[in-house]
Design a protein around this motif. Sequence first.
Motif, PDB file in Angstrom:
ATOM      1  N   ILE A   6       0.864  -1.187   0.000  1.00 39.62           N
ATOM      2  CA  ILE A   6       0.000   0.000   0.000  1.00 39.62           C
ATOM      3  C   ILE A   6       0.892   1.226   0.000  1.00 39.62           C
ATOM      4  N   ASP A   7       0.654   2.116  -0.948  1.00 38.85           N
ATOM      5  CA  ASP A   7       1.463   3.341  -1.098  1.00 38.85           C
ATOM      6  C   ASP A   7       2.966   3.024  -1.099  1.00 38.85           C
ATOM      7  N   GLY A   8       3.312   1.946  -1.786  1.00 41.72           N
ATOM      8  CA  GLY A   8       4.722   1.614  -1.966  1.00 41.72           C
ATOM      9  C   GLY A   8       5.351   0.815  -0.854  1.00 41.72           C
ATOM     10  N   GLU A   9       4.610   0.533   0.221  1.00 43.95           N
ATOM     11  CA  GLU A   9       5.174  -0.207   1.357  1.00 43.95           C
ATOM     12  C   GLU A   9       4.475  -1.546   1.516  1.00 43.95           C
ATOM     13  N   LYS A  10       5.269  -2.586   1.808  1.00 48.61           N
ATOM     14  CA  LYS A  10       4.649  -3.887   2.097  1.00 48.61           C
ATOM     15  C   LYS A  10       3.955  -3.767   3.452  1.00 48.61           C
ATOM     16  N   CYS A  11       2.674  -4.077   3.491  1.00 48.24           N
ATOM     17  CA  CYS A  11       1.971  -3.864   4.764  1.00 48.24           C
ATOM     18  C   CYS A  11       1.370  -5.137   5.341  1.00 48.24           C
ATOM     19  N   MET A  12       1.203  -6.168   4.553  1.00 50.47           N
ATOM     20  CA  MET A  12       0.696  -7.433   5.105  1.00 50.47           C
ATOM     21  C   MET A  12       0.920  -8.549   4.096  1.00 50.47           C
ATOM     22  N   THR A  13       0.686  -9.781   4.520  1.00 46.16           N
ATOM     23  CA  THR A  13       0.795 -10.927   3.625  1.00 46.16           C
ATOM     24  C   THR A  13      -0.468 -11.764   3.756  1.00 46.16           C
ATOM     25  N   LEU A  14      -1.076 -12.077   2.622  1.00 41.70           N
ATOM     26  CA  LEU A  14      -2.302 -12.896   2.649  1.00 41.70           C
ATOM     27  C   LEU A  14      -1.942 -14.338   2.331  1.00 41.70           C
ATOM     28  N   ARG A  15      -2.693 -15.259   2.959  1.00 42.54           N
ATOM     29  CA  ARG A  15      -2.468 -16.690   2.745  1.00 42.54           C
ATOM     30  C   ARG A  15      -3.816 -17.391   2.686  1.00 42.54           C
ATOM     31  N   GLY A  16      -3.808 -18.601   2.125  1.00 40.99           N
ATOM     32  CA  GLY A  16      -5.025 -19.417   2.191  1.00 40.99           C
ATOM     33  C   GLY A  16      -5.914 -19.263   0.968  1.00 40.99           C
ATOM     34  N   ASP A  17      -7.173 -19.721   1.120  1.00 43.42           N
ATOM     35  CA  ASP A  17      -8.085 -19.788  -0.029  1.00 43.42           C
ATOM     36  C   ASP A  17      -8.897 -18.514  -0.251  1.00 43.42           C
ATOM     37  N   SER A  18      -8.849 -17.594   0.703  1.00 35.63           N
ATOM     38  CA  SER A  18      -9.726 -16.418   0.545  1.00 35.63           C
ATOM     39  C   SER A  18      -8.949 -15.136   0.245  1.00 35.63           C
ATOM     40  N   ILE A  19      -7.817 -15.315  -0.467  1.00 28.98           N
ATOM     41  CA  ILE A  19      -6.983 -14.143  -0.798  1.00 28.98           C
ATOM     42  C   ILE A  19      -7.796 -13.111  -1.581  1.00 28.98           C
ATOM     43  N   ALA A  20      -8.587 -13.584  -2.571  1.00 32.14           N
ATOM     44  CA  ALA A  20      -9.343 -12.660  -3.436  1.00 32.14           C
ATOM     45  C   ALA A  20     -10.294 -11.802  -2.619  1.00 32.14           C
ATOM     46  N   GLN A  21     -11.062 -12.439  -1.759  1.00 32.49           N
ATOM     47  CA  GLN A  21     -12.035 -11.694  -0.952  1.00 32.49           C
ATOM     48  C   GLN A  21     -11.329 -10.711  -0.010  1.00 32.49           C
ATOM     49  N   GLU A  22     -10.242 -11.194   0.595  1.00 31.53           N
ATOM     50  CA  GLU A  22      -9.537 -10.326   1.545  1.00 31.53           C
ATOM     51  C   GLU A  22      -8.929  -9.115   0.841  1.00 31.53           C
ATOM     52  N   PHE A  23      -8.388  -9.368  -0.361  1.00 29.25           N
ATOM     53  CA  PHE A  23      -7.764  -8.254  -1.090  1.00 29.25           C
ATOM     54  C   PHE A  23      -8.830  -7.224  -1.496  1.00 29.25           C
ATOM     55  N   GLN A  24      -9.992  -7.727  -1.871  1.00 26.54           N
ATOM     56  CA  GLN A  24     -11.091  -6.831  -2.254  1.00 26.54           C
ATOM     57  C   GLN A  24     -11.468  -5.899  -1.083  1.00 26.54           C
ATOM     58  N   VAL A  25     -11.510  -6.486   0.116  1.00 26.44           N
ATOM     59  CA  VAL A  25     -11.838  -5.696   1.317  1.00 26.44           C
ATOM     60  C   VAL A  25     -10.742  -4.649   1.558  1.00 26.44           C
ATOM     61  N   ILE A  26      -9.481  -5.060   1.341  1.00 23.47           N
ATOM     62  CA  ILE A  26      -8.367  -4.115   1.548  1.00 23.47           C
ATOM     63  C   ILE A  26      -8.498  -2.935   0.575  1.00 23.47           C
ATOM     64  N   VAL A  27      -8.854  -3.239  -0.689  1.00 25.25           N
ATOM     65  CA  VAL A  27      -9.021  -2.169  -1.690  1.00 25.25           C
ATOM     66  C   VAL A  27     -10.147  -1.237  -1.258  1.00 25.25           C
ATOM     67  N   GLU A  28     -11.248  -1.834  -0.826  1.00 24.37           N
ATOM     68  CA  GLU A  28     -12.417  -1.039  -0.414  1.00 24.37           C
ATOM     69  C   GLU A  28     -12.041  -0.117   0.774  1.00 24.37           C
ATOM     70  N   ASN A  29     -11.345  -0.689   1.757  1.00 29.93           N
ATOM     71  CA  ASN A  29     -10.938   0.102   2.923  1.00 29.93           C
ATOM     72  C   ASN A  29     -10.010   1.242   2.525  1.00 29.93           C
ATOM     73  N   TYR A  30      -9.122   0.935   1.570  1.00 32.16           N
ATOM     74  CA  TYR A  30      -8.177   1.963   1.120  1.00 32.16           C
ATOM     75  C   TYR A  30      -8.926   3.129   0.489  1.00 32.16           C
ATOM     76  N   VAL A  31      -9.910   2.794  -0.357  1.00 29.73           N
ATOM     77  CA  VAL A  31     -10.694   3.840  -1.024  1.00 29.73           C
ATOM     78  C   VAL A  31     -11.442   4.659   0.007  1.00 29.73           C
ATOM     79  N   GLU A  32     -12.061   4.006   0.988  1.00 25.28           N
ATOM     80  CA  GLU A  32     -12.817   4.720   2.023  1.00 25.28           C
ATOM     81  C   GLU A  32     -11.935   5.669   2.811  1.00 25.28           C
ATOM     82  N   LYS A  33     -10.723   5.171   3.099  1.00 30.20           N
ATOM     83  CA  LYS A  33      -9.791   5.959   3.910  1.00 30.20           C
ATOM     84  C   LYS A  33      -9.270   7.156   3.136  1.00 30.20           C
TER      85      LYS A  33
END
Length: 408
Positions: free
Chosen positions: A381-408
């Motif tokens: 996020i903004d050029g910095e590594k901020c977390m690592t996703l694992r497992g089967d729900s990477i797509a859903q989790e990434f979508q939530v991260i994008v949504e949160n970023y936009v809201e913020k």
Amino acid sequence: PVSPSFAIASRSRQASLVWGSRRVTVGGGAPVRVQSMTNTDTVDVIGTAIQVKELAMAGSEMVRLTVNTHEAAKAVPLIRDQLDRMGIDVPLIGDFHYNGHRLLTEIPECAQALSKYRINPGNVGKGDKHDRQFAVMIEAAIRWDKAIRIGVNWGSLDQELMANLMDQNSRRIHPWDVKSVMYEALISSAISSATQAVELGMNPDQIILSCKVSGVQDLVSVYRELSKRCDYALHLGLTEAGMGTKGAVASATALAILLQDGIGDTIRVSLTPQPGESRTQEVVIASEILQALELRSFVPSVTACPGCGRTTSTTFQELTQQIEMFLRTQMPQWRTKYPGVEHLKVAVMGCIVNGPGESKQADIGISLPGTGEAPAAPVFIDGEKCMTLRGDSIAQEFQVIVENYVEK
Ligand code: SF4
């Protein structure tokens, strides 16, 4: 140092297409406008209104309709009413050939309901009749305070003008090649018609010109010269571009060359739809051309690598598709809620080779694990590594991260 390149802004006159409180400006520093045309029978009021709505919702900022018969002309104000009731205020353009002078005078409700008239000087009649009929259409535009497009087309070029130019050419000591004579005929037809319209009292700001041809190099040659010889706003489009990929690529190639040089104020991608394909595809492609040239932003951009032997699963393609779809579907609400969100850059990458690098360049990016890599997907996020996703729900989790970023 290498300077970054950018598309030059056009410096033409500015025309306005008005409907109610909606004013769409074309040229004179306004954003390059996307337009399209219906392919329904205009007499079919409901079918046409629905297609206009679809095109407008897809991003078409003005929509052209065929107005070829009295019945079609009578349908225009009814289509306008339907659209107004649906809350669609996109300006409508009437496409007239052969009988526009009669339709615009005999059905004044049609002349009023349109925001611009397309006039093809190649088929307004011949000789004195041409001048009279052309004048009637210009008088209608002046009377109802509408913009016009003088739309010359290679396929319906004024044959008298062409014959005259060929005759003059045959008497030259060093005759031009036939293509150059045709280019001259297209440009002369557009400019002399605009001059005639101004002499009849038309406001030059309200004149838009086009000289459409079907070859990429022909279009580039004609518009480069046309833009040198006048300052009218220009409508750009490759006519009869063809179907599917061929049409899209040819249009993008021709339009990009010209737009990069500041030539063109409104564009149409004329695609022949594949059976069952939506007409809105041409609007999406036109918008993508402007976005790729960084002339306009409509939706957040998604950088995705093409994938290769290092991408093991379908997760990468699925995630890219899901994110693109998610961003597009969110845009109608996001656009008003989060101004500027269309400039967001998201990266979805397939492995460690270019994944972290591209992800750092984006506002928000993810680098999925490729063959032989640990099953972990770092998120930047903004050029910095901020977390690592694992497992089967990477797509859903990434979508939530994008949504949160936009809201913020
Ligand atoms: Fe292949 Fe990795 Fe490059 Fe994507 S980033 S194309 S998966 S090497």
